[in-house]
Design a protein around this motif. Structure first.
Motif, PDB file in Angstrom:
ATOM      1  N   ALA A 254       5.381  17.812 -33.829  1.00 35.44           N
ATOM      2  CA  ALA A 254       4.247  17.430 -32.973  1.00 35.44           C
ATOM      3  C   ALA A 254       4.571  16.218 -32.108  1.00 35.44           C
ATOM      4  O   ALA A 254       4.327  16.224 -30.890  1.00 35.44           O
ATOM      5  N   ASN A 255       5.108  15.164 -32.717  1.00 37.50           N
ATOM      6  CA  ASN A 255       5.399  13.953 -31.953  1.00 37.50           C
ATOM      7  C   ASN A 255       6.481  14.207 -30.903  1.00 37.50           C
ATOM      8  O   ASN A 255       6.423  13.673 -29.789  1.00 37.50           O
ATOM      9  N   LEU A 256       7.478  15.043 -31.270  1.00 37.13           N
ATOM     10  CA  LEU A 256       8.527  15.393 -30.310  1.00 37.13           C
ATOM     11  C   LEU A 256       7.949  16.186 -29.140  1.00 37.13           C
ATOM     12  O   LEU A 256       8.292  15.943 -27.975  1.00 37.13           O
ATOM     13  N   LEU A 257       7.061  17.133 -29.438  1.00 36.58           N
ATOM     14  CA  LEU A 257       6.453  17.944 -28.393  1.00 36.58           C
ATOM     15  C   LEU A 257       5.546  17.109 -27.494  1.00 36.58           C
ATOM     16  O   LEU A 257       5.536  17.287 -26.264  1.00 36.58           O
ATOM     17  N   LEU A 258       4.785  16.180 -28.103  1.00 38.71           N
ATOM     18  CA  LEU A 258       3.906  15.319 -27.311  1.00 38.71           C
ATOM     19  C   LEU A 258       4.722  14.426 -26.379  1.00 38.71           C
ATOM     20  O   LEU A 258       4.312  14.145 -25.248  1.00 38.71           O
ATOM     21  N   GLY A 259       5.887  13.980 -26.869  1.00 44.94           N
ATOM     22  CA  GLY A 259       6.772  13.181 -26.028  1.00 44.94           C
ATOM     23  C   GLY A 259       7.365  13.993 -24.892  1.00 44.94           C
ATOM     24  O   GLY A 259       7.621  13.471 -23.800  1.00 44.94           O
ATOM     25  N   TRP A 260       7.575  15.294 -25.147  1.00 45.51           N
ATOM     26  CA  TRP A 260       8.106  16.187 -24.117  1.00 45.51           C
ATOM     27  C   TRP A 260       7.062  16.469 -23.049  1.00 45.51           C
ATOM     28  O   TRP A 260       7.256  16.229 -21.860  1.00 45.51           O
ATOM     29  N   ASN A 261       5.884  16.975 -23.478  1.00 42.94           N
ATOM     30  CA  ASN A 261       4.831  17.314 -22.530  1.00 42.94           C
ATOM     31  C   ASN A 261       3.539  17.542 -23.309  1.00 42.94           C
ATOM     32  O   ASN A 261       3.430  18.520 -24.055  1.00 42.94           O
ATOM     33  N   SER A 262       2.576  16.656 -23.149  1.00 39.95           N
ATOM     34  CA  SER A 262       1.318  16.764 -23.900  1.00 39.95           C
ATOM     35  C   SER A 262       0.562  18.032 -23.544  1.00 39.95           C
ATOM     36  O   SER A 262       0.059  18.749 -24.414  1.00 39.95           O
ATOM     37  N   GLY A 263       0.495  18.331 -22.239  1.00 41.74           N
ATOM     38  CA  GLY A 263      -0.196  19.548 -21.818  1.00 41.74           C
ATOM     39  C   GLY A 263       0.471  20.791 -22.359  1.00 41.74           C
ATOM     40  O   GLY A 263      -0.196  21.730 -22.818  1.00 41.74           O
ATOM     41  N   GLY A 264       1.812  20.817 -22.337  1.00 41.54           N
ATOM     42  CA  GLY A 264       2.547  21.956 -22.860  1.00 41.54           C
ATOM     43  C   GLY A 264       2.348  22.130 -24.352  1.00 41.54           C
ATOM     44  O   GLY A 264       2.248  23.263 -24.853  1.00 41.54           O
TER      45      GLY A 264
END
Length: 300
Positions: A254-264
């Protein structure tokens, strides 16, 4: 909710130590929980079986019909108490396993623990200054929504609540995803930034309400109701293992994905919730008002 509140005032190490208290209370309370009637009957403790069932149903309830139903059910399952892996391919085992494990995996893949564990970060990214207070507010909402679910689950049915819950989560997550996408195209000084921040908060709160209304508790209820008694222990353990494995996976990513793109990130969670609506609509039976024996007949 209490953990969210304490987290505002104390550091995480103290909070971890305080977690010992509810664990201790739970351990003591376990001594007052009656044993499973079906398990007692299965191992031949008939007197204890009837006593436990009477305690659970109430001392003013006639349990004779249910006692006979359970005995008949156990008489057929006890012919083969050891289940081989190959036998799990039978429809009466395969389908309940798929439904129970599938619901618990989809519950986690909806991203709910990612939202809970990183809610402060999400709110900060959305531009909300009092992120800790907002997180505590989410905890309050979850408690209230779960109380409503306790009242609804035996009135409207498990299946309907799961569908409504999953659809509500999908819509809420889509709102959050859109608000994050739009923030990238709006000037930081624009008044729209404040509106989008509020929209993100509303979407997260709506997601928590929708989750608490069905997907939070009902997958565990469904799993306990649809698994045949002769595989309930093993299958329940496997389903719980799958649930926590995917919880770990979502928490890790989750934290990695949020760092990548919150909307995505929220778009991915939205897609999972839409898939869950289809899964429940096609595979999950309604178990409201049915005995465990009646539920087993649905899979034969």
């Amino acid at each position: 909710m209490l953990a969210y509140l304490l987290g505002i005032f104390v550091e995480w190490r103290i909070l971890a130590v305080l977690g010992i208290l509810p664990c201790t209370l739970l351990t003591l309370a376990l001594f007052f929980i009656p044993e499973s009637p079906r398990w007692l009957a299965k191992i031949g403790l008939i007197d204890e079986f009837e006593t436990s069932l009477q305690v659970l149903r109430g001392f003013d309830v006639d349990i004779s019909v249910e006692v006979n139903e359970i005995k008949r059910s156990l008489a057929s399952t006890n012919k083969s108490t050891t289940i081989r892996f190959a036998e799990l391919k039978q429809r009466r085992y395969r389908l309940p396993l798929m439904i129970g494990i599938g619901l618990l995996i989809l519950q986690q893949l909806s991203g709910i623990n990612g939202v809970f564990f990183y809610s402060s970060t999400i709110f900060q990214n959305a531009g909300i200054t009092s992120s800790d207070v907002a997180t505590f507010g989410v905890g309050i909402v979850q408690v209230l929504a779960t109380c409503v679910t306790l009242w609804l689950v035996d009135k409207s049915g498990r299946r309907l609540l799961l569908i409504v819950s999953s659809a509500g989560m999908a819509f809420s997550l889509l709102v959050v995803a859109i608000s994050f996408y739009m923030k990238d195209y709006v000037s930081e000084n624009s008044s729209l930034q404040g509106i989008l921040s509020i929209l993100s908060l509303v979407g997260i709160v709506a997601m928590v309400i929708a989750f608490s209304a069905g997907m939070g508790a009902i997958p565990w209820i469904i799993m306990s109701e649809i698994l045949p008694i002769n595989i309930k222990g093993l299958a329940g353990s496997v389903a719980t293992l799958a649930s926590w494995l995917f919880s770990w996976l979502v928490t890790l990513t989750a934290n990695l994905l949020l760092g990548w793109n919150s909307g995505g990130t929220f778009t991915i969670y939205t897609a999972v919730c839409i898939f869950t609506v289809g899964f429940v609509s096609i595979w999950v039976p309604e178990t409201k008002g049915k005995t465990l024996e009646e539920i087993q007949l649905l899979f034969k």
